[in-house]
Design a protein around this motif. Sequence first.
Motif, mmCIF file in Angstrom:
data_model
loop_
_atom_site.group_PDB
_atom_site.id
_atom_site.type_symbol
_atom_site.label_atom_id
_atom_site.label_comp_id
_atom_site.label_asym_id
_atom_site.label_seq_id
_atom_site.Cartn_x
_atom_site.Cartn_y
_atom_site.Cartn_z
ATOM 1 N N UNK A 9 0.839 -1.189 -0.160
ATOM 2 C CA UNK A 9 0.254 0.007 0.001
ATOM 3 C C UNK A 9 0.970 1.119 0.038
ATOM 4 N N UNK A 10 0.301 2.382 -0.684
ATOM 5 C CA UNK A 10 1.152 3.482 -0.768
ATOM 6 C C UNK A 10 0.663 4.659 -0.017
ATOM 7 N N UNK A 11 1.451 5.369 0.396
ATOM 8 C CA UNK A 11 1.046 6.625 1.228
ATOM 9 C C UNK A 11 1.584 8.043 0.827
ATOM 10 N N UNK A 12 1.083 9.254 1.035
ATOM 11 C CA UNK A 12 1.715 10.545 0.922
ATOM 12 C C UNK A 12 2.526 10.731 2.132
ATOM 13 N N UNK A 13 3.459 11.668 2.051
ATOM 14 C CA UNK A 13 4.362 12.243 3.022
ATOM 15 C C UNK A 13 5.827 11.570 3.206
ATOM 16 N N UNK A 40 9.857 2.392 2.715
ATOM 17 C CA UNK A 40 10.446 3.464 2.510
ATOM 18 C C UNK A 40 11.499 3.673 3.436
ATOM 19 N N UNK A 41 11.294 3.341 4.682
ATOM 20 C CA UNK A 41 12.155 3.399 5.650
ATOM 21 C C UNK A 41 13.619 2.805 5.351
ATOM 22 N N UNK A 42 13.423 1.432 4.764
ATOM 23 C CA UNK A 42 14.588 0.579 4.319
ATOM 24 C C UNK A 42 15.284 1.479 3.412
ATOM 25 N N UNK A 43 14.560 2.052 2.216
ATOM 26 C CA UNK A 43 15.105 2.863 1.286
ATOM 27 C C UNK A 43 15.838 3.852 1.878
ATOM 28 N N UNK A 44 15.232 4.944 2.878
ATOM 29 C CA UNK A 44 15.810 5.979 3.488
ATOM 30 C C UNK A 44 17.320 5.607 4.222
ATOM 31 N N UNK A 45 17.242 4.445 4.876
ATOM 32 C CA UNK A 45 18.460 3.997 5.555
ATOM 33 C C UNK A 45 19.709 3.773 4.517
ATOM 34 N N UNK A 390 1.799 -6.267 7.036
ATOM 35 C CA UNK A 390 1.283 -5.217 6.051
ATOM 36 C C UNK A 390 2.408 -4.200 5.651
ATOM 37 N N UNK A 391 2.584 -4.030 4.254
ATOM 38 C CA UNK A 391 3.530 -3.485 3.865
ATOM 39 C C UNK A 391 2.995 -2.090 3.036
ATOM 40 N N UNK A 392 3.893 -1.025 3.290
ATOM 41 C CA UNK A 392 3.726 0.307 2.975
ATOM 42 C C UNK A 392 4.960 0.805 2.260
ATOM 43 N N UNK A 393 4.472 1.918 1.295
ATOM 44 C CA UNK A 393 5.679 2.640 0.706
ATOM 45 C C UNK A 393 5.281 3.799 0.336
ATOM 46 N N UNK A 394 6.252 5.005 0.330
ATOM 47 C CA UNK A 394 5.866 6.297 0.099
ATOM 48 C C UNK A 394 5.548 6.238 -1.445
#
Length: 395
Positions: A9-13, A40-45, A390-394
């Motif tokens: 699932x995708x989110x804004x912010x 996206x936390x993994x990507x930021x890291x 559950x998986x989320x990504x910006x």
Amino acid sequence: MPSGNPEIQYYDGDELNIRRVIEQSDLQALDQALNICDLSSVERKHRLWQKLLPRIKPYYAVKCNDDPVVVKLLAELGAGFDCASKNELKLVLGFDVSPERIIFANPCRPVSHLEYARDNQVANGTVDNEFEVYKLHKHYANSNLIVRFKSEAKEAQCPLGDKFGCDADVDAAALMLLAKSLDLKVTGTSFHVGSGCSELEAYDRAIKKANNLFKYGGLLGYDMDFLDIGGGFPGSDDEKFARIAESVNTSVKRHFPDERVQIIAEPGRFFVAAAYTLVCKIHAKREVRNESGKLDTVMYYLNDGVYGSFNCILYDHQVVTAEHYLDETNVLPQLKSLIWGPSCDAFDKISENLFLPNMNRGDLLGFRNMGAYTMPIASPFNGFDVPKTLYFRAI
């Protein structure tokens, strides 16, 4: 690997809002605990690593969290991988990761696992005793031996030196001499200061020892070009990571200025700890009163415990913090609280002496920074399910 592709699932912010996820999901209907993973936390890291440690390539420690969705993402980002077993090798190779991007960083491997690495051309592997050198000579003679020596931090969440690593001053040289006599290749050295390292100077001490071993290897005729500085990098404290990175960069520049030497590290919790929030439901409640009848402690029983995700309390020495979702203003009266897991074992205690608002059956508690050394060790003890994710990504 899970069947099919899990929904993302995708989110804004800039950051995933856990409270909003809970409000928009029908979590009250779930008896099973739930991991909320922000990819996206993994990507930021990964971006932070490249920014602060540009010369050192991260080889993700699969044992920390072997979630195939996370492994696949890191493979796509170009990370390498630290594998400890045949099954971890299978998982990583299944995402078309080249053997050169893998280090078999278990110094004591079963022969069948070693043969699997050989058959799949995973050449880089650590070794720390003479019996393993002879094993390699017999079963994988053309592998690249990376001598693991002991150099522990004075402060670490999980020390490793009692189990792995030879003495850098005596045993490492003897192993290199033995390898030379058997016509084996020694291509580098490896160390691990301890998981969750809190001592900045630990890396410099170890890198200096590695440099001395490189010099000794040169005297033996080895052209050593591979340094593995292990793990120990924090997953939920970026300021602390920045200080460690500065110390490592200074030490590498001093002791290994030749950029022909490939330098890798084995971060695990760094990538995944902050990416996961565990959401648990209160399925039972009990009030404990003192002799005068005054309420002393409220006990809550959750749908996950120390035999599940909270094994990190036992094995990883983690201190967990609970976050309630009753009132964003946090002005509700706080009561002394004790949190239990769901099993029939009295050892299944998650946390005590907390102060939480008066909650009821069906209410939810969240626990942040639950991505490291949790899911791979969780078991369905007493018949209680391990959490789903559950998986989320910006966007």
